[in-house]
Structures are given as C-alpha cells and as structure tokens.
Design a protein around this motif. Structure first.
Motif, mmCIF file in Angstrom:
data_model
loop_
_atom_site.group_PDB
_atom_site.id
_atom_site.type_symbol
_atom_site.label_atom_id
_atom_site.label_comp_id
_atom_site.label_asym_id
_atom_site.label_seq_id
_atom_site.Cartn_x
_atom_site.Cartn_y
_atom_site.Cartn_z
ATOM 1 N N TYR A 573 0.824 -1.213 0.000
ATOM 2 C CA TYR A 573 0.000 0.000 0.000
ATOM 3 C C TYR A 573 0.860 1.266 0.000
ATOM 4 O O TYR A 573 0.437 2.312 0.492
ATOM 5 N N ALA A 574 2.077 1.159 -0.563
ATOM 6 C CA ALA A 574 3.020 2.286 -0.516
ATOM 7 C C ALA A 574 2.427 3.556 -1.118
ATOM 8 O O ALA A 574 2.605 4.653 -0.580
ATOM 9 N N GLY A 575 1.705 3.442 -2.227
ATOM 10 C CA GLY A 575 1.121 4.616 -2.867
ATOM 11 C C GLY A 575 0.092 5.302 -1.994
ATOM 12 O O GLY A 575 0.103 6.530 -1.835
ATOM 13 N N TYR A 576 -0.805 4.512 -1.403
ATOM 14 C CA TYR A 576 -1.832 5.078 -0.525
ATOM 15 C C TYR A 576 -1.199 5.693 0.723
ATOM 16 O O TYR A 576 -1.611 6.762 1.188
ATOM 17 N N LEU A 577 -0.198 5.001 1.286
ATOM 18 C CA LEU A 577 0.470 5.522 2.478
ATOM 19 C C LEU A 577 1.169 6.839 2.177
ATOM 20 O O LEU A 577 1.172 7.761 3.005
ATOM 21 N N ASP A 578 1.753 6.946 0.993
ATOM 22 C CA ASP A 578 2.417 8.189 0.620
ATOM 23 C C ASP A 578 1.410 9.334 0.552
ATOM 24 O O ASP A 578 1.685 10.450 1.011
ATOM 25 N N GLN A 579 0.231 9.055 -0.009
ATOM 26 C CA GLN A 579 -0.815 10.078 -0.063
ATOM 27 C C GLN A 579 -1.231 10.502 1.343
ATOM 28 O O GLN A 579 -1.418 11.694 1.618
ATOM 29 N N GLN A 580 -1.375 9.514 2.247
ATOM 30 C CA GLN A 580 -1.780 9.842 3.614
ATOM 31 C C GLN A 580 -0.702 10.645 4.331
ATOM 32 O O GLN A 580 -0.998 11.567 5.087
ATOM 33 N N HIS A 581 0.576 10.289 4.107
ATOM 34 C CA HIS A 581 1.656 11.029 4.751
ATOM 35 C C HIS A 581 1.663 12.495 4.292
ATOM 36 O O HIS A 581 1.924 13.403 5.094
ATOM 37 N N LYS A 582 1.370 12.740 3.008
ATOM 38 C CA LYS A 582 1.298 14.118 2.515
ATOM 39 C C LYS A 582 0.123 14.859 3.158
ATOM 40 O O LYS A 582 0.242 16.038 3.526
ATOM 41 N N ALA A 583 -1.006 14.150 3.312
ATOM 42 C CA ALA A 583 -2.165 14.772 3.960
ATOM 43 C C ALA A 583 -1.874 15.066 5.431
ATOM 44 O O ALA A 583 -2.307 16.091 5.972
ATOM 45 N N ILE A 584 -1.122 14.169 6.070
ATOM 46 C CA ILE A 584 -0.740 14.379 7.470
ATOM 47 C C ILE A 584 0.131 15.617 7.601
ATOM 48 O O ILE A 584 -0.032 16.418 8.537
ATOM 49 N N GLU A 585 1.053 15.808 6.674
ATOM 50 C CA GLU A 585 1.924 16.985 6.723
ATOM 51 C C GLU A 585 1.113 18.267 6.551
ATOM 52 O O GLU A 585 1.389 19.276 7.208
ATOM 53 N N ARG A 586 0.109 18.217 5.665
ATOM 54 C CA ARG A 586 -0.746 19.399 5.497
ATOM 55 C C ARG A 586 -1.507 19.697 6.791
ATOM 56 O O ARG A 586 -1.644 20.855 7.187
ATOM 57 N N LEU A 587 -1.993 18.632 7.448
ATOM 58 C CA LEU A 587 -2.715 18.811 8.706
ATOM 59 C C LEU A 587 -1.805 19.393 9.782
ATOM 60 O O LEU A 587 -2.196 20.279 10.545
ATOM 61 N N LYS A 588 -0.565 18.918 9.822
ATOM 62 C CA LYS A 588 0.366 19.414 10.834
ATOM 63 C C LYS A 588 0.674 20.892 10.632
ATOM 64 O O LYS A 588 0.851 21.639 11.594
ATOM 65 N N LYS A 589 0.728 21.328 9.362
ATOM 66 C CA LYS A 589 0.961 22.751 9.105
ATOM 67 C C LYS A 589 -0.201 23.579 9.643
ATOM 68 O O LYS A 589 -0.008 24.664 10.208
ATOM 69 N N ALA A 590 -1.417 23.046 9.438
ATOM 70 C CA ALA A 590 -2.587 23.745 9.986
ATOM 71 C C ALA A 590 -2.544 23.746 11.513
ATOM 72 O O ALA A 590 -2.903 24.737 12.161
ATOM 73 N N GLU A 591 -2.099 22.629 12.092
ATOM 74 C CA GLU A 591 -2.002 22.527 13.547
ATOM 75 C C GLU A 591 -0.997 23.525 14.104
ATOM 76 O O GLU A 591 -1.107 23.969 15.240
ATOM 77 N N GLN A 592 -0.003 23.874 13.302
ATOM 78 C CA GLN A 592 1.044 24.763 13.798
ATOM 79 C C GLN A 592 0.542 26.190 13.997
ATOM 80 O O GLN A 592 1.167 26.965 14.727
ATOM 81 N N ARG A 593 -0.565 26.546 13.349
ATOM 82 C CA ARG A 593 -1.106 27.894 13.538
ATOM 83 C C ARG A 593 -1.948 27.890 14.805
ATOM 84 O O ARG A 593 -3.109 27.502 14.814
ATOM 85 N N THR A 594 -1.334 28.303 15.887
ATOM 86 C CA THR A 594 -2.021 28.269 17.177
ATOM 87 C C THR A 594 -2.886 29.508 17.357
ATOM 88 O O THR A 594 -2.623 30.579 16.791
ATOM 89 N N ILE A 595 -3.910 29.355 18.166
ATOM 90 C CA ILE A 595 -4.777 30.477 18.537
ATOM 91 C C ILE A 595 -4.326 30.945 19.917
ATOM 92 O O ILE A 595 -4.388 30.176 20.876
ATOM 93 N N PRO A 596 -3.835 32.161 20.040
ATOM 94 C CA PRO A 596 -3.306 32.620 21.334
ATOM 95 C C PRO A 596 -4.357 32.553 22.440
ATOM 96 O O PRO A 596 -5.565 32.715 22.191
ATOM 97 N N THR A 597 -3.905 32.328 23.649
ATOM 98 C CA THR A 597 -4.837 32.236 24.789
ATOM 99 C C THR A 597 -5.545 33.562 25.038
ATOM 100 O O THR A 597 -6.638 33.596 25.593
ATOM 101 N N TRP A 598 -4.904 34.680 24.624
ATOM 102 C CA TRP A 598 -5.510 35.993 24.847
ATOM 103 C C TRP A 598 -6.528 36.370 23.769
ATOM 104 O O TRP A 598 -7.182 37.418 23.854
ATOM 105 N N PHE A 599 -6.685 35.549 22.750
ATOM 106 C CA PHE A 599 -7.541 35.920 21.617
ATOM 107 C C PHE A 599 -8.990 36.073 22.062
ATOM 108 O O PHE A 599 -9.545 35.233 22.775
#
Length: 653
Positions: A573-599
């Motif tokens: 399933y190397a092809g499918y796993l590669d697609q999922q790993h790319k999607a995971i990286e996109r999700l992690k980039k979104a996760e990196q944008r934190t919402i400050p506690t003071w917002f």
C-alpha cells in the motif's frame, strides 16, 4: 487551607481501567502516587463484558501498550479466547479482541499495581476536592469521608459510572455505582459545586446465566484463533495459547420479540423513568426490537466470564426490563429454555462532565492540576477509559515535574482522535471509538502502533531499557526484511513454486512468468500475492529475518506473522500511504497555527453570537482544532485567522 495527614505528588480517584493506567503512569515516571478506591477487592472490575479490544478498541489497547501502559500485558496474561477481527478486509481495520477471565483480570491488575514502586493503594471514600482559590483555582488535594485530608500536586478523577449512579431494572430503581456497590454521591455533588458543566448519561448490561443450565448442543461454537495475536508488543505468547475456550452464537426468535414488544412499556427507557441518553452503538435489546421491527432475528453471543465459573455473559442482550420479562425472553431462545439467571441485566444513569471543559492534556480549564479520565468524560468502554487514564497520568506527572505536556496529533493515533473529538465537539451520548472516526486509517494500524508511539513513551519514562532494546531490534528486523524484499529477484524455479502456492490459495491457475526479473517487493504489490507465500524463499535465502533469537524460523508465532504483515502493508500500500503522509503533513501545518490564549472571539465581526460563544467555550488550541468543532464553518476559521493577525498587532510589545 486544612491540615493534611498524607502528602503525595499525584492522587488518583477511582481504580477502574482509567485509574489503573493513570496511577501506574505517574508511579513509573517517578512520582509518589496514591490510588483511592471504594473497594480494593474490585480494582479493575470488568463490570460489563469481560472482553478487551474489538473493532477500533483493539487499536486503542495497542496504543496504550506502545506508550508503556499495562492493559495489553494483563489481557495477554488472563485472556481465555483471542480473535483477530476483520481479517477479510484490509490491514487498516484489523483489530484484536480477547475474552478474559473476569476474576483473573482484576487479580492480575492488582498484583501489577501492588508491585509498582512509588504507588500506594488506599481504600477510602473521596468526598471532595481541596482547592486554592486565589489568585487562581488550583487543585491541592482530597477530603475523605473519614475526616482525613490528603494533599497532592495534581489530582486525577476517574470515577466511571459512580457519580450519583442510579440503577434501573424494570420499575425498580436504587442508587449504586455498579450492581452491589454504593454510588459516589458526596463526590458527585462536590464536583457539581465546582462549576464544571455536566450532563447525565446512561449505559447498561445484559443478564448473566448459569452455564450448567444451558443446552450447549443447540448453539454454534465460535473458537478462538489457532495462533492468538497478543495485545502487547512485549508478549511473545499469550498465557492460555493452548487452552482457549469457545464462545457460542445464538439468536433471538419471533417469540422473544413478542415478549419484549408486549412489555416494552415497562422498560425505564420507554416509560420515561430514564431521561438520559444511552450508547447509540450498543443498544439495548428493547431498542433493537423497537427500532428495527423488520428484523426477525438478532444475533447473541454466549461468552464465558472465566475458567473457574459457570457464569455466562449474554452479549447483545443489554436490557433494563423487569426481571421476570428478562427471564421469559431468555427462555424463548432455543437452548435456553431452562436457563437460570444468575444476575439480571440493568441500566445505570450517572453524572459526567462536559469534555469541552478540558484541555488536550485532559486537565480542566477552570481548575489547574485537576485531570479527568474515563467515563466521567462521556466515553464508554474499558479501552476508551484506559487510553484517557494513561494520557491523564502522563500529563499530570509532566505538570508536577514542570515539563512540557505530551499532546498527540490526530495523525499519531486513535487515542488522539478520541481526545480531540471529546474536547472540541463534546458528546451528548457515551462516546465509542470506531475506525471510521480516523482520517488516516491506513497509517493508524495495530501493527505499527509501536513505531508511532513507543519513542514518545520512552521519552516520558514509561518504556524501560529492556522494552526499548526489543523495540529497536524489531525496527532493525523490519528494515532489513524490507531491504531484502526490495533487492532480491527470485529465480525461475522459485517463481514456479510461488505460482503454485498462490494458485492453490486462489483455487485458480496463476502465471507469474511475466514477473521474471522483478523483485520480491514488486511481486508483493500484486493483489493475489501475500507475504506468507514468500516464506519458503525467506527460509532459503535469509532465515535470520524470520526469527528473533536464532532458533528455527517459523511462521507459527503471531509476533513473526505480524512483523511480516507490517512490512507487506508498507510495500503493498506504498502509494496510498504516501498520499496519507502528505495529507498528514498538510494537517500538521494547519495545527502549527495556534490560537493565542488571549484571543477575544467577541471582537471577530462576521461571527454569529452563537459561534463566538461556542469558540470561547471550547477554546480550540489551533485553527485545525477550531475547524473540527460542529457548526464552525471554514469561513469562520478564515475570519479567526485574519483577526489573530489584527489582535496580535494590538498586543503590547
């Protein structure tokens, strides 16, 4: 502040599956820990079915084990029937399940707890929390019914169904945490007074029968796997490998349905006696009959509760009907005409806390140092409780040590999905884990839970040197096996032998001659070729890859089979796993944008008042988490993103 009789780093309230994991984690991480329970003889009591694992739940147990928890090892020691479910489907949804010896499970768990340094087990009723109120609310300890006060730097509450528990059986109702055990009324009221939003939930259990009164010849036997798959990565062979017991398959009848329909008005769920919401995916037999009237039969499973008891659990027949109706329904099933009921089924209502009151660490937002885990957070099931208990224990210990918390992303495991779902969406019914809740199922398999999580368990101190060495050795084996498959090209004779094996399995002629010159890895990408078929090649060319300790290579061991299957999945399933790993990286980039506690969500023009209030209540940590809140649209998330920039410029330097 009151005077204290004892002092601990962490105190855990409740010794169910969440409490045991939480207490063990804190003690293993070097903290002085106390585990408080109403009855030390009922530690880790399996109040419903004595089974561990199942669809998606088996994934959770593997993850608990990979992080350094104990549920998997205890299950391997006391399981009396093991089955790997969903093997006819892809490896993403394979899930182990074990029927356990109910008594042996709690005895083994207690043995493990008592042997753990830094951990004290205490029998006492906890009636309240002791807090510092100024300048902020901080948990400082517990008050006990006998008048003692116990101090702690962190408190973990894992009370299961005991908070103001109320049992229903027909028209009868009475306060209890479980059948025969008192409810935690004083603690329940104390938690209400803390100002944490709560809700009332319901769960239930089926009747238990005396196996000596059952005509077993009338039922289809369901044996365990010939070669059981262990739950723990550290288990090489389960204790009852050669002494598994069968379960049996039964079915309701037209007469069963008639009896239930005619008496459904006496069920507390339908009479209005129970107002709470029960688990949608584990309905009572009354619900099945009412909601699926077109079904003429419902499958039941007769499952033993242990090796030294005749008690049988009737899986699929959860009910709160009056006892005489339960017995009549049981007697309407062929083979159970003379069955004797040892315990009736019942429903239980209990208090829980709205999980949106929690941070991702499972610490409450309003009270520092107070952590919640298990059914108090609105979940159902031993496995959901265990993974929460482990994470609460880890993060409570890290907080006491002054170290950064351990926060898992949704791409790290089902444990993270469960926690993220709870704290961002909340729940109005007992939450149950399913593989369908995961965005990256192929990545979150049972075979690679250690790759995903064991390094994290090692980092926080839950994986000892021996377990870490075993983990590293396994990773080297997998790496070597994959490299061998990717570079080895079988001879024509080997291809002929492989084609014959594949043909026997497929019951059709297979021609692999066009594959001459391809590597074994390339052959594995063919859907009809399984890695088991390559074992003769491995035995001949690389026998060391099939065995861990230098003995005779064999495929009979489940841990060897799992190693091979893990590599096969990565290749096939190397092809499918590669697609999922790319999607995971996109999700992690979104996760990196934190919402400050003071917002301040109230200043975001364009957001409805309802959405402002929802976001302010949940306080998502990141934009990705905000987008997962029900009712929060992508447009709303984009607005929040813009206003983070605006408010950031207005913050003092």
């Amino acid at each position: 502040m009151p005077s204290f009789t004892e002092h601990f780093d962490v105190v855990v309230v409740g010794a169910g599956h969440a409490g045991c994991e939480a207490a063990m984690a804190c003690a293993r991480m070097g903290l002085q820990t106390a585990l408080f329970t109403l009855n030390v003889d009922l530690i880790a009591q399996m109040s419903c079915n004595p089974a561990i694992g199942g669809i998606a739940k088996g994934h959770l147990v593997r993850e608990v084990d990979a992080l350094g928890g104990i549920m998997g090892e205890v299950t391997d020691a006391v399981g009396i029937q093991f089955r790997l479910l969903n093997t006819s489907r892809g490896p993403a949804v394979w899930s182990p399940r074990a029927q356990c010896d109910k008594q042996a499970y709690r005895l083994k768990m207690r043995e493990v707890l008592e042997a753990q340094p830094n951990l004290k087990i205490k029998q006492a009723e906890v009636t309240g929390l002791i807090l510092d109120e100024e300048p902020a609310r901080i948990a400082r300890g517990l008050s006990l019914r006998d008048g003692r006060n116990v101090s702690a730097r962190a408190v973990i509450i894992t009370t299961g169904t005991f908070l103001n528990g109320l049992i229903h059986c027909g028209e009868q109702q009475y306060p209890a945490g479980r059948s025969g055990e008192p409810a935690a009324v004083l603690l329940g009221e104390a938690l209400k007074n803390l100002g944490l939003r709560g809700c009332r939930l319901k769960t239930g259990t089926p009747p238990r029968l005396d196996g000596r009164s059952i005509d077993w010849s009338r039922f289809e036997a369901q044996p365990g796997d010939l070669d059981p798959t262990p739950f723990s990565f550290r288990t090489k062979r389960v204790a009852h490998h050669d002494t598994q017991v069968p379960c049996y398959i039964a079915s309701t009848t037209e007469e069963t349905h008639r009896i239930i329909r005619e008496n459904v008005h006496r069920s507390p769920m339908y009479s209005g006696q129970i107002q709470s919401i029960g688990p949608r995916y584990c309905p009572s037999i009354e619900d099945k009959i009412v909601k699926f009237p077109e079904k003429l039969q419902h499958q039941l499973f007769l499952e033993p509760e242990g090796l030294n008891t005749h008690e049988i659990y009737v899986n699929g027949m959860s009910t709160s009907l009056p006892i005489e109706v339960q017995l009549a329904a049981i007697h309407s099933i062929p083979g159970l005409e003379t069955a004797e009921m040892m315990r009736p089924g019942y429903a239980i209502e209990y208090d829980s806390i709205d999980p949106t009151e929690l941070d991702r660490t499972l610490e409450t937002k309003k009270i520092a140092g107070l952590f919640l885990a298990g059914q108090i957070n609105g979940t159902s099931g031993y496995e959901e409780a265990a993974c929460q208990g482990l994470m609460a224990g880890i993060n409570a210990a890290l907080k006491v040590k002054g170290e950064p918390p351990l926060i898992l992303n949704r791409s790290d495991g089902y444990t993270a999905i469960l926690i993220d779902d709870l704290i961002s969406k909340g729940t109005n019914e007992p939450y149950r884990m399913f593989t369908s809740r995961a965005e990256f199922r192929l990545h979150l398999r049972i075979d690679n839970a250690d790759q995903r999580l064991t390094p994290l368990g090692r980092r926080v101190g839950l994986i000892d040197d021996a377990a870490w060495a075993s983990y590293e050795a396994k990773q080297e084996r997998l790496k070597a096996l994959k490299a061998f498959l990717e570079k080895t090209r079988p001879s024509r004779e080997m291809l002929d032998a492989l084609a014959a094996t594949v043909a026997d399995d497929a019951k059709a002629e297979i021609d692999l001659q066009p594959a001459i010159g391809q590597t074994l890895a390339q052959l594995l990408k063919r859907p009809e070729v399984k890695i088991e078929f390559l074992v003769p090649v491995l035995r001949e060319l690389a026998p060391a890859l099939l065995n861990e300790n230098g003995g005779s290579p064999s495929l009979s061991s489940a841990w060897v089979r799992n190693d091979l299957k893990s590599v096969e999945t990565e290749i096939k399933y190397a092809g499918y796993l590669d697609q999922q790993h790319k999607a995971i990286e996109r999700l992690k980039k979104a996760e990196q944008r934190t919402i400050p506690t003071w917002f301040d969500y109230g200043t975001v023009s364009g957001l409805s008042r309802e959405m402002q209030e929802k976001l302010a209540r949940v306080r998502p940590r990141t934009l990705a988490q905000a987008s997962g809140i029900p009712g929060v649209t992508p447009a709303a998330v984009a607005l929040v993103n813009v206003f983070i920039e605006i408010q950031a410029r207005q913050q003092p330097a």
